[in-house]
Design a protein around this motif. Structure first.
Motif, PDB file in Angstrom:
ATOM      1  N   VAL A   1     -16.147   1.105 -46.245  1.00 33.06           N
ATOM      2  CA  VAL A   1     -16.138  -0.087 -47.097  1.00 33.06           C
ATOM      3  C   VAL A   1     -17.524  -0.724 -47.119  1.00 33.06           C
ATOM      4  O   VAL A   1     -18.050  -1.080 -48.179  1.00 33.06           O
ATOM      5  CB  VAL A   1     -15.081  -1.101 -46.602  1.00 33.06           C
TER       6      VAL A   1
ATOM      7  N   SER B   1     -15.068  -6.226 -56.007  1.00 33.72           N
ATOM      8  CA  SER B   1     -13.656  -6.554 -55.842  1.00 33.72           C
ATOM      9  C   SER B   1     -12.993  -5.478 -54.987  1.00 33.72           C
ATOM     10  O   SER B   1     -13.557  -4.392 -54.773  1.00 33.72           O
ATOM     11  CB  SER B   1     -12.959  -6.623 -57.200  1.00 33.72           C
ATOM     12  N   ASN B   2     -11.780  -5.762 -54.506  1.00 42.79           N
ATOM     13  CA  ASN B   2     -11.052  -4.738 -53.755  1.00 42.79           C
ATOM     14  C   ASN B   2     -10.835  -3.484 -54.589  1.00 42.79           C
ATOM     15  O   ASN B   2     -10.922  -2.365 -54.077  1.00 42.79           O
ATOM     16  CB  ASN B   2      -9.701  -5.296 -53.289  1.00 42.79           C
TER      17      ASN B   2
ATOM     18  N   ALA C   1     -12.120   0.201 -53.626  1.00 43.72           N
ATOM     19  CA  ALA C   1     -11.169   1.314 -53.552  1.00 43.72           C
ATOM     20  C   ALA C   1     -11.644   2.489 -54.400  1.00 43.72           C
ATOM     21  O   ALA C   1     -11.542   3.654 -53.992  1.00 43.72           O
ATOM     22  CB  ALA C   1      -9.788   0.843 -54.012  1.00 43.72           C
TER      23      ALA C   1
ATOM     24  N   LYS D   1      -5.862   0.827 -52.455  1.00 41.54           N
ATOM     25  CA  LYS D   1      -6.231  -0.576 -52.585  1.00 41.54           C
ATOM     26  C   LYS D   1      -5.611  -1.425 -51.484  1.00 41.54           C
ATOM     27  O   LYS D   1      -6.226  -2.383 -50.998  1.00 41.54           O
ATOM     28  CB  LYS D   1      -5.821  -1.095 -53.959  1.00 41.54           C
ATOM     29  N   SER D   2      -4.380  -1.083 -51.061  1.00 41.08           N
ATOM     30  CA  SER D   2      -3.731  -1.848 -49.987  1.00 41.08           C
ATOM     31  C   SER D   2      -4.520  -1.724 -48.686  1.00 41.08           C
ATOM     32  O   SER D   2      -4.674  -2.698 -47.935  1.00 41.08           O
ATOM     33  CB  SER D   2      -2.298  -1.366 -49.785  1.00 41.08           C
TER      34      SER D   2
ATOM     35  N   VAL E   1      -7.787  -1.060 -48.494  1.00 39.66           N
ATOM     36  CA  VAL E   1      -9.026  -1.804 -48.709  1.00 39.66           C
ATOM     37  C   VAL E   1      -8.797  -3.299 -48.506  1.00 39.66           C
ATOM     38  O   VAL E   1      -9.621  -3.990 -47.901  1.00 39.66           O
ATOM     39  CB  VAL E   1      -9.586  -1.521 -50.116  1.00 39.66           C
ATOM     40  N   SER E   2      -7.680  -3.826 -48.980  1.00 38.44           N
ATOM     41  CA  SER E   2      -7.389  -5.261 -48.833  1.00 38.44           C
ATOM     42  C   SER E   2      -7.320  -5.659 -47.364  1.00 38.44           C
ATOM     43  O   SER E   2      -7.852  -6.702 -46.972  1.00 38.44           O
ATOM     44  CB  SER E   2      -6.073  -5.609 -49.531  1.00 38.44           C
TER      45      SER E   2
ATOM     46  N   THR F   1     -11.046  -5.380 -45.940  1.00 40.24           N
ATOM     47  CA  THR F   1     -11.947  -6.457 -46.371  1.00 40.24           C
ATOM     48  C   THR F   1     -11.553  -7.788 -45.727  1.00 40.24           C
ATOM     49  O   THR F   1     -12.425  -8.602 -45.406  1.00 40.24           O
ATOM     50  CB  THR F   1     -11.971  -6.583 -47.899  1.00 40.24           C
TER      51      THR F   1
ATOM     52  N   GLN G   1     -16.301 -13.705 -48.896  1.00 41.34           N
ATOM     53  CA  GLN G   1     -15.622 -13.695 -50.188  1.00 41.34           C
ATOM     54  C   GLN G   1     -15.922 -14.985 -50.916  1.00 41.34           C
ATOM     55  O   GLN G   1     -15.674 -16.082 -50.390  1.00 41.34           O
ATOM     56  CB  GLN G   1     -14.122 -13.517 -50.013  1.00 41.34           C
TER      57      GLN G   1
ATOM     58  N   ARG H   1     -15.023 -12.130 -55.203  1.00 41.20           N
ATOM     59  CA  ARG H   1     -15.694 -10.862 -54.931  1.00 41.20           C
ATOM     60  C   ARG H   1     -16.322 -10.905 -53.536  1.00 41.20           C
ATOM     61  O   ARG H   1     -16.739 -11.957 -53.058  1.00 41.20           O
ATOM     62  CB  ARG H   1     -16.754 -10.576 -55.999  1.00 41.20           C
TER      63      ARG H   1
END
Length: 266
Positions: A19, A31-32, A36, A43-44, A46-47, A50, A61, A67
């Motif tokens: 990441v 953005s996530n 991703a 994406k989950s 990555v969330s 982050t 953020q 972002r």
């Protein structure tokens, strides 16, 4: 992202680092979804990463646009890493002088997976030069920088790189097949040259010389580059290349890293 089967390998840590590596100098936050896309992670996942990296200060953020951007902890770690590369201090004066006197852009690149990442640039102050910035990545192609890196890499290092199962294995194999020629070029002239139009997308003439530091496990590469209209292939090979080779040899003497010509090792 390739994940080794070694039980010592910390997959979550590797994903978190991927990441951080997704960010580029030209980004105004990511953005996530963009992270991703660049990392290939869900994406989950990555969330969660982050959020954790944000809590630790590696990312921040923005409330303005949600972002993510590099945070103070990451900046501090970067400064510590840069400070540990003691050869950068004498390199600065040598390479800035080289940029001024040749009118070329001088860059320093280190390997990051299947890319060479620029970690320093030196620009001539009164001459327009090609636009490359710190953080930009050179793809795995037969450019002078990659050819110089492979020429200087030791057999054990090459074996480790091959075991990483990098994307673009055909390009890596082509570079390995070219290694005897790259070594011959280094032995004959002290640098490696790539004219504009060579490889996939080379838009500028370039010459490269590898350098080994006791602080790093792999060679790094110094490169001079210029648009063809600013410096012909002949000038790059008869003037700029020899001067870059001389600057790197001087740097080796100043840092006690002198290793002589790059040679094929068994």
């Amino acid at each position: 992202m390739t994940e080794p089967n070694d039980p010592r390998f910390a997959t979550t840590l590797a994903r978190g680092l991927s990441v951080l590596r997704a960010f580029r100098v030209t980004d105004d936050g990511l953005s996530n979804a963009e992270i991703a896309q660049r990392t290939g992670l869900p994406k989950s996942t990555v969330s969660r990463l982050t959020f954790t990296l944000g809590q630790l200060g590696y990312l921040v953020q923005s409330p303005r646009d949600d972002r993510f951007r590099p945070g103070p902890t990451l900046v501090a770690v970067g400064h510590v890493a840069a400070a540990s590369l003691s050869f950068l201090v004498p390199a600065h004066e040598l390479m800035q002088r080289l940029a001024e006197e040749t009118g070329t852009l001088v860059v320093l690149a280190v390997r990051d997976g299947d890319k060479l990442v620029l970690i320093r640039t030196w620009r001539p102050t009164r001459v327009a030069s090609i636009w490359l910035e710190v953080g930009q990545r050179i793809p795995l192609q037969p450019f002078s920088s990659w050819r110089a890196f492979i020429a200087a890499a030791r057999p054990g290092e090459i074996g480790r790189i091959a075991a990483e199962r990098l994307p673009g294995r055909d390009a890596l194999q082509a570079l390995l097949d070219d290694r005897p020629q790259a070594l011959a070029d280094m032995a004959l002239q002290g640098f490696i040259s790539t004219p504009a139009g060579s490889g996939m997308t080379a838009a500028y003439n370039a010459v490269s010389v590898p350098f080994r530091s006791g602080n790093l496990a792999e060679p790094v590469v110094f490169t001079c580059g210029a648009l063809p209209a600013e410096a012909s292939v002949e000038r790059m090979e008869t003037e700029v290349g020899p001067r870059l080779a001389a600057a790197v040899r001087t740097l080796e003497r100043l840092t006690g890293q002198a290793s002589g010509p790059v040679r094929m090792e068994a």
